[in-house]
Design a protein around this motif. Structure first.
Motif, PDB file in Angstrom:
ATOM      1  N   TYR A 410     -78.413  41.886 -48.916  1.00 48.00           N
ATOM      2  CA  TYR A 410     -79.578  42.590 -49.448  1.00 48.00           C
ATOM      3  C   TYR A 410     -79.156  43.217 -50.773  1.00 48.00           C
ATOM      4  O   TYR A 410     -77.977  43.176 -51.146  1.00 48.00           O
ATOM      5  CB  TYR A 410     -80.103  43.667 -48.492  1.00 48.00           C
ATOM      6  CG  TYR A 410     -79.067  44.696 -48.051  1.00 48.00           C
ATOM      7  CD1 TYR A 410     -79.049  45.970 -48.598  1.00 48.00           C
ATOM      8  CD2 TYR A 410     -78.108  44.395 -47.073  1.00 48.00           C
ATOM      9  CE1 TYR A 410     -78.116  46.926 -48.178  1.00 48.00           C
ATOM     10  CE2 TYR A 410     -77.181  45.333 -46.661  1.00 48.00           C
ATOM     11  CZ  TYR A 410     -77.183  46.598 -47.219  1.00 48.00           C
ATOM     12  OH  TYR A 410     -76.258  47.528 -46.818  1.00 48.00           O
ATOM     13  N   GLY A 414     -83.906  45.876 -50.810  1.00 49.89           N
ATOM     14  CA  GLY A 414     -83.672  46.243 -49.422  1.00 49.89           C
ATOM     15  C   GLY A 414     -83.289  47.701 -49.258  1.00 49.89           C
ATOM     16  O   GLY A 414     -83.735  48.380 -48.317  1.00 49.89           O
ATOM     17  N   ASN A 575     -81.655  41.399 -55.001  1.00 51.10           N
ATOM     18  CA  ASN A 575     -81.304  40.948 -53.654  1.00 51.10           C
ATOM     19  C   ASN A 575     -79.809  40.731 -53.456  1.00 51.10           C
ATOM     20  O   ASN A 575     -79.406  40.141 -52.453  1.00 51.10           O
ATOM     21  CB  ASN A 575     -82.068  39.652 -53.340  1.00 51.10           C
ATOM     22  CG  ASN A 575     -83.579  39.846 -53.388  1.00 51.10           C
ATOM     23  OD1 ASN A 575     -84.124  40.677 -52.671  1.00 51.10           O
ATOM     24  ND2 ASN A 575     -84.244  39.104 -54.257  1.00 51.10           N
ATOM     25  N   LYS A 603     -76.511  48.536 -43.123  1.00 47.31           N
ATOM     26  CA  LYS A 603     -77.816  47.900 -42.949  1.00 47.31           C
ATOM     27  C   LYS A 603     -78.248  47.943 -41.489  1.00 47.31           C
ATOM     28  O   LYS A 603     -79.384  48.333 -41.167  1.00 47.31           O
ATOM     29  CB  LYS A 603     -77.751  46.457 -43.448  1.00 47.31           C
ATOM     30  CG  LYS A 603     -79.040  45.677 -43.257  1.00 47.31           C
ATOM     31  CD  LYS A 603     -78.832  44.201 -43.576  1.00 47.31           C
ATOM     32  CE  LYS A 603     -80.086  43.409 -43.276  1.00 47.31           C
ATOM     33  NZ  LYS A 603     -79.866  41.959 -43.281  1.00 47.31           N
ATOM     34  N   LEU A 620     -85.074  43.835 -42.731  1.00 51.48           N
ATOM     35  CA  LEU A 620     -85.433  43.926 -44.154  1.00 51.48           C
ATOM     36  C   LEU A 620     -86.083  42.619 -44.614  1.00 51.48           C
ATOM     37  O   LEU A 620     -85.712  41.554 -44.189  1.00 51.48           O
ATOM     38  CB  LEU A 620     -84.176  44.199 -44.988  1.00 51.48           C
ATOM     39  CG  LEU A 620     -83.488  45.532 -44.751  1.00 51.48           C
ATOM     40  CD1 LEU A 620     -82.295  45.666 -45.681  1.00 51.48           C
ATOM     41  CD2 LEU A 620     -84.445  46.692 -44.964  1.00 51.48           C
TER      42      LEU A 620
END
Length: 620
Positions: A410, A414, A575, A603, A620
């Protein structure tokens, strides 16, 4: 001694019509219209700085060490004591109407011009470009880069470039004067930098096989088109042939005192002085390397240091193009931090990718002069100096390792979806990775730009805090519930956001303490606060970090600042999060592993806890 300065974090935004509370200087061009209105770099209250300092070192000390440091700080700020006197002296300098920025002369001298170690590794920095799908031929890509860079130069020279902004306030644009037609000069005991008239110096330096060429970029008052520049570059490839000359450029990789001596040897022979001046006064350097790097590690290393021969590291700007069409940039850091050159390079890449620049006529004028070969006169002393410089460079670079991690789990999008500041979040990735690897948290420097002030450069954001230490310990403790880990993580990230917001306002503790130390008079004893082992430990930057981001860069970085530490430059793109890890072979591959693992775990943690709270989707 400072090993280097630090590339300023987070490239500023450039909005169309910000609401500016400053008066406009109508006599200046758009680029400098707010320059006279910029506030001066403040001097924080002594009590504020010392409180911030104590809070920061608490994360790095045990109870006994902290008690000793607290006593030393208390003594330093006693009424009528040395701290109060040094603060008074600093305020006198800051309030002097003839001083634009109280930090500027001290910082430039201590961090740059008086610094004697090689600029390569310790000072210079790089950007590695992503591929140009339409220009895999090196001459074609080099020509397009030159045309785009010349358009940016035109905006700077004509002062038509829009200022940069941060939170709708204009940033200082003074350092742009050191971008084009500029060069650093070796000198004892301190270097200096010169700029040359852009109206009369419209030539670029091109280096191929260690040979120097000059290409005039204007003919009969008309700038060369991209096709004409490409034609001239192809001539350089042909003229340079397949053999290499003695590497005069290697001399610029040397210790600054050695380079000072070697330059004098050069100047004493033949027409070398005039030839050097052509390099020094050129718009920029274009390095046509004979290598073909492929991986991110390879191209990043090649842009950062190359082979140390096909360069002139004292030039403020060096664009680099490789035989396989890959390209990048190397910057000399002394008078200009990374945000202006990041903007330049992003502009170059974006203009080419979106075809936003005028490449001119495809026709090539028949009367263009041949590229001028600079034929230096060399003797045995200079050849010996080149050999020593090459050997020293090879030895220095061999002590270093560079690795790039392009984490694709991510990126900025994100992180924002999770509700966090991207920069503070990635700083916690670095904190967690380091703790995973070493089982301890250590001093961490993140560069915070202070360009909202006249002639502002950087302040330190101390990333290691009591909150970050509590969080990384909890993350590695299997007994701590996920919800507690998440709460501690949010607190650590917010703590970093707070420190950064204060640092960009000129209210960090490090530059103020530096100013107090520099306010000592010759012969005065250094106060205990500066000899305290805690102070020394807290400014020994095991982690030197900074962010600059562009969707067009595949790499960005520089070296570590202490032998037992890491230089970690990072980009937070939409990203992808890219980390450039440099150290003196401190197992960078393992550090990259822990960075990836830390990013994954964060994450998972915040996805789980926030999904459980119903605040974001589970993934995400």
């Amino acid at each position: 001694m400072f090993r280097r300065n630090y590339v300023a974090a987070a490239a500023p935004s450039i909005p169309n019509k910000p609401a500016i509370p400053y008066p406009v200087d109508t006599a200046a061009g758009p680029m400098l219209r707010y320059q006279k209105s910029l506030p001066r770099l403040p001097v924080p209250a002594l009590s504020e700085t010392l409180e911030k300092y104590l809070k920061s070192v608490r994360a790095l000390t045990n109870e006994e060490e902290y008690a000793k440091t607290k006593a030393i700080v208390t003594e330093f700020q006693n009424p009528g004591g040395i701290g109060e006197e040094l603060h008074k002296r600093l305020l006198e300098k800051a309030n002097n109407p003839n001083v634009i920025n109280w930090l500027e002369d001290w910082w430039n001298e201590t961090a740059y011009y008086g610094y004697r170690d090689p600029t390569v590794v310790y000072v210079s920095y790089f950007f590695a470009y992503k591929d140009d799908k339409l220009r895999k031929d090196p001459a074609a890509r080099a020509a397009a880069i030159v045309t785009a860079a010349l358009e940016f130069r035109r905006l700077v020279v004509e002062q038509q470039l829009e200022p940069e902004y941060a939170k709708k306030l204009p940033l200082c644009m003074a350092s742009y004067k050191w971008m084009f037609n500029a060069c650093r000069y070796p000198n004892k005991p301190s270097d200096f930098e010169l700029t040359f008239d852009p109206a009369t110096n419209n030539h670029m330096t091109v280096i191929r096989n260690n040979k120097f060429f000059i290409i005039d970029l204007v003919k009969d008052g008309i700038q060369l088109s991209t096709s004409e520049i490409e034609s001239q570059i192809r001539k350089v490839y042909k003229l340079a042939g397949n053999t290499k000359d003695p590497a005069i450029g290697a001399l610029t990789t040397e210790n600054r005192d050695n380079w000072t001596d070697y330059r004098k040897l050069l100047l004493a022979i033949g027409s070398n002085e005039q030839l050097l001046k052509k390099i020094e006064s050129s718009v920029f350097a274009l390095c046509l390397d004979d290598t073909s790097p492929v991986t991110r590690d390879e191209i990043s290393h090649a842009c950062w240091v190359g082979d140390g021969r096909n360069r002139y590291f004292d030039k403020s700007l060096q664009f680099i193009v490789f035989d396989n069409g890959k390209a990048g940039f190397c910057g000399e850091h002394s008078s200009m931090d990374g945000t202006p050159t990041a903007r330049l390079n992003d502009f170059v890449c974006d203009s080419i990718a979106k075809n936003k620049i005028n490449h001119g006529s495809p026709n090539i004028r028949s009367n263009l002069p041949e590229p001028e070969r600079l034929n230096f006169t060399l003797n045995n002393d200079i050849l010996d100096a080149i050999a020593k410089a090459e050997s020293n460079f090879d030895s220095l670079v061999a002590k270093h390792d560079l690795r790039v991690l392009a984490y694709q789990g991510y990126g900025k999008n994100g992180i924002k979806k999770l509700g966090f500041s991207p920069d503070a979040y990635v700083q916690m990735i670095i904190q967690l990775a380091y703790y995973k690897m070493y089982g301890v948290s250590r001093s961490t420097y993140e560069s915070a730009q202070t360009r909202k002030f006249a002639h502002g450069r950087t302040e330190v954001c101390r990333s290691t805090s009591v909150d970050s230490v509590n969080w990384v310990k909890a993350m590695e403790d299997t007994k701590v519930p996920l919800e507690v880990k998440a709460d501690l993580g949010r607190k650590a990230i917010q703590s970093h956001v707070k420190y950064m917001s204060e640092a960009v306002e000129g209210r960090g503790c490090d530059r103020h303490l530096f100013g107090l130390r520099m306010s000592l008079k010759p012969g005065e004893e250094k106060p205990a606060i500066f000899t305290d082992p805690t102070y020394i430990k807290s400014t020994h930057w095991f982690l030197s970090t900074s962010q600059l981001s562009s969707e067009y860069f595949d790499g960005y970085g520089w070296g570590e600042v202490v032998p037992d530490g890491y230089g970690i430059a990072y980009q937070i793109n939409a990203n992808v999060i890219s980390f450039n890890v440099v150290s003196m072979h401190l197992n960078n591959q393992r550090m990259c592993h822990y960075l990836r693992e830390a990013a994954d775990e964060m994450k998972e943690l915040f996805e789980h806890t926030q999904a459980k709270e119903g605040r974001v989707p589970a993934k995400l």
